[in-house]
Design an enzyme around this catalytic site. Structure first.
Site, PDB file in Angstrom:
ATOM      1  N   ASN A  77       0.869  -1.184   0.000  1.00  0.00           N
ATOM      2  CA  ASN A  77       0.000   0.000   0.000  1.00  0.00           C
ATOM      3  C   ASN A  77       0.904   1.232   0.000  1.00  0.00           C
ATOM      4  OD1 ASN A  77      -1.770   2.075   0.483  1.00  0.00           O
ATOM      5  ND2 ASN A  77      -2.378   1.394   2.536  1.00  0.00           N
ATOM      6  N   LYS A 131       0.104   4.268  -0.217  1.00  0.00           N
ATOM      7  CA  LYS A 131      -0.518   5.460   0.377  1.00  0.00           C
ATOM      8  C   LYS A 131      -0.283   6.652  -0.578  1.00  0.00           C
ATOM      9  CE  LYS A 131      -0.122   3.249   4.823  1.00  0.00           C
ATOM     10  NZ  LYS A 131      -0.032   3.331   6.263  1.00  0.00           N
ATOM     11  N   HIS A 169      -9.406   1.130   4.961  1.00  0.00           N
ATOM     12  CA  HIS A 169      -8.120   1.306   5.639  1.00  0.00           C
ATOM     13  C   HIS A 169      -8.319   2.261   6.826  1.00  0.00           C
ATOM     14  CE1 HIS A 169      -4.029   2.529   6.462  1.00  0.00           C
ATOM     15  NE2 HIS A 169      -3.651   1.427   5.838  1.00  0.00           N
ATOM     16  N   GLU A 212      -6.725   4.690   7.815  1.00  0.00           N
ATOM     17  CA  GLU A 212      -6.562   6.118   7.486  1.00  0.00           C
ATOM     18  C   GLU A 212      -7.811   6.671   6.813  1.00  0.00           C
ATOM     19  OE1 GLU A 212      -2.802   5.588   5.497  1.00  0.00           O
ATOM     20  OE2 GLU A 212      -1.959   4.992   7.428  1.00  0.00           O
ATOM     21  N   GLU A 232      -5.119  -4.961  10.450  1.00  0.00           N
ATOM     22  CA  GLU A 232      -4.101  -3.938  10.674  1.00  0.00           C
ATOM     23  C   GLU A 232      -4.387  -3.207  11.984  1.00  0.00           C
ATOM     24  OE1 GLU A 232      -2.071  -2.675   6.801  1.00  0.00           O
ATOM     25  OE2 GLU A 232      -3.823  -1.401   7.045  1.00  0.00           O
ATOM     26  N   GLY A 243       2.727   2.234  10.922  1.00  0.00           N
ATOM     27  CA  GLY A 243       3.691   3.327  10.853  1.00  0.00           C
ATOM     28  C   GLY A 243       4.390   3.622  12.167  1.00  0.00           C
ATOM     29  N   SER A 292       3.747  -2.104  10.346  1.00  0.00           N
ATOM     30  CA  SER A 292       5.201  -2.162  10.580  1.00  0.00           C
ATOM     31  C   SER A 292       5.821  -3.490  10.148  1.00  0.00           C
ATOM     32  CB  SER A 292       5.532  -1.846  12.054  1.00  0.00           C
ATOM     33  OG  SER A 292       5.096  -0.533  12.366  1.00  0.00           O
ATOM     34  N   GLY A 312       5.015   1.479   4.668  1.00  0.00           N
ATOM     35  CA  GLY A 312       6.323   2.121   4.463  1.00  0.00           C
ATOM     36  C   GLY A 312       7.342   1.252   3.737  1.00  0.00           C
TER      37      GLY A 312
HETATM   38  P1  13P Z   1       3.226   0.418   7.717  1.00  0.00           P
HETATM   39  O1  13P Z   1       3.717  -0.859   7.081  1.00  0.00           O
HETATM   40  O2  13P Z   1       3.940   1.641   7.243  1.00  0.00           O
HETATM   41  O3  13P Z   1       3.131   0.300   9.212  1.00  0.00           O
HETATM   42  O4  13P Z   1       1.706   0.613   7.180  1.00  0.00           O
HETATM   43  C1  13P Z   1       0.819  -0.430   7.269  1.00  0.00           C
HETATM   44  C2  13P Z   1      -0.379  -0.075   6.473  1.00  0.00           C
HETATM   45  O5  13P Z   1      -1.141   0.799   6.827  1.00  0.00           O
HETATM   46  C3  13P Z   1      -0.600  -0.799   5.224  1.00  0.00           C
HETATM   47  O6  13P Z   1      -1.882  -0.568   4.729  1.00  0.00           O
END
Ligand code: 13P
Length: 264
Positions: free
Chosen positions: A14, A16, A106, A108, A176, A182, A222, A244
């Site tokens: 992802n 983002k 998601h 977010e 998640e 993150g 993460s 990330g």
């Molecule tokens: P990270 O891998 O940056 O923690 O993000 C996870 C995520 O939100 C994937 O959709």
């Protein structure tokens, strides 16, 4: 290779709001070459990327022209099919670009764009209408974890998202935990397994035992090359949704090649 469960692991990136369409082309090319050089077998571990909407046409053109086996999809879609919804993107448009998947719900989107469980359910319906495989994201905050324990909130979110979903639908679930996204603080493999098992139990109850057995449940939060193998050793974890680390070519290709770390 699907292994004993019959489920082919899925490693999904992802992106983002990162990488414009030119950066996306360069990245996908390098990813495909790196995996080819490593002798990656996509039937053994599926790979999918989720770039921003403005990248999708370029990514589709490249993947289709060069016959890469990398799958892709949108990070969101509208619950509506067309009409006066400024700024929204229809599942019909994602399907027209040969997207296989779409991320839905998601954390977010839920927290910054006020997506409720009802909106998430409507988006799952929209994805299925357009023959996209929804990757339904669920997860608890640190406060939820404290108040309700590990699986109550994700199980409720999934139950609500599945309202009206036909029992034999192909879906993917991504667990998640919000506190792990993150933060650099991933859940432990045991924590991920506990929630994934509860989510699979719910799939059996709400859809069917066959669908529950066939559905892939991903862990996200993460994930890195250094911790992926631990998650994939768990019987109910069938892959990862990577944020990330999906933007780092070396890290992401190493995550995709997790079997080398597992030693399988
Ligand atoms: P990270 O891998 O940056 O923690 O993000 C996870 C995520 O939100 C994937 O959709």
């Amino acid at each position: 290779m699907a292994g004993v469960t019959g489920r082919v692991p899925l490693i999904a990136g992802n992106w983002k709001m990162n990488l414009d369409h030119l950066q996306a082309i360069a990245f996908v090319q390098k990813l495909a070459w790196t995996l080819k050089d490593a002798g990656h077998d996509y039937r053994e571990t599926e790979v999918a990327i989720f770039p921003p909407f403005t990248d999708l046409r370029s990514v589709q053109t490249l993947i289709s022209a060069d016959k890469y086996e990398i799958e892709f999809g949108g990070q969101d879609l509208s619950q509506h099919d067309s009409g006066a919804y400024t700024g929204e993107v229809s599942g019909a448009f994602l399907a027209a670009l040969e997207s296989k998947y779409v991320l839905i719900g998601h954390s977010e989107r839920r927290s910054y764009h006020a997506e409720t469980d009802e909106v998430v359910a409507a988006k799952v319906q929209a994805a299925l209408r357009h023959k996209l495989v929804p990757i339904i994201c669920v997860g608890e905050t640190a406060e939820d974890l404290e108040a309700f324990g590990p699986s109550a909130v994700p199980v409720k979110q999934l139950r609500d998202a599945l309202a009206g979903v036909p029992a034999d639908s192909e879906i993917v679930v991504a667990y998640e935990p919000v506190w792990a996204i993150g933060s650099g603080q991933a859940a432990s493999p045991e924590q991920a397994e506990q929630v994934a098992a509860a989510l699979r139990g719910l799939l059996g109850e709400v859809l069917s035992p066959e669908t529950a057995a066939a559905t892939r449940i991903l862990y996200g939060g993460s994930v890195k090359a250094a911790n992926i193998a631990g998650f994939l050793r768990e019987p109910n974890v069938d892959g990862a949704l990577v944020g990330g680390a999906s933007l780092d070519l070396k890290e992401f290709s190493s995550i995709v090649r997790f079997r080398k770390h597992v030693g399988a």
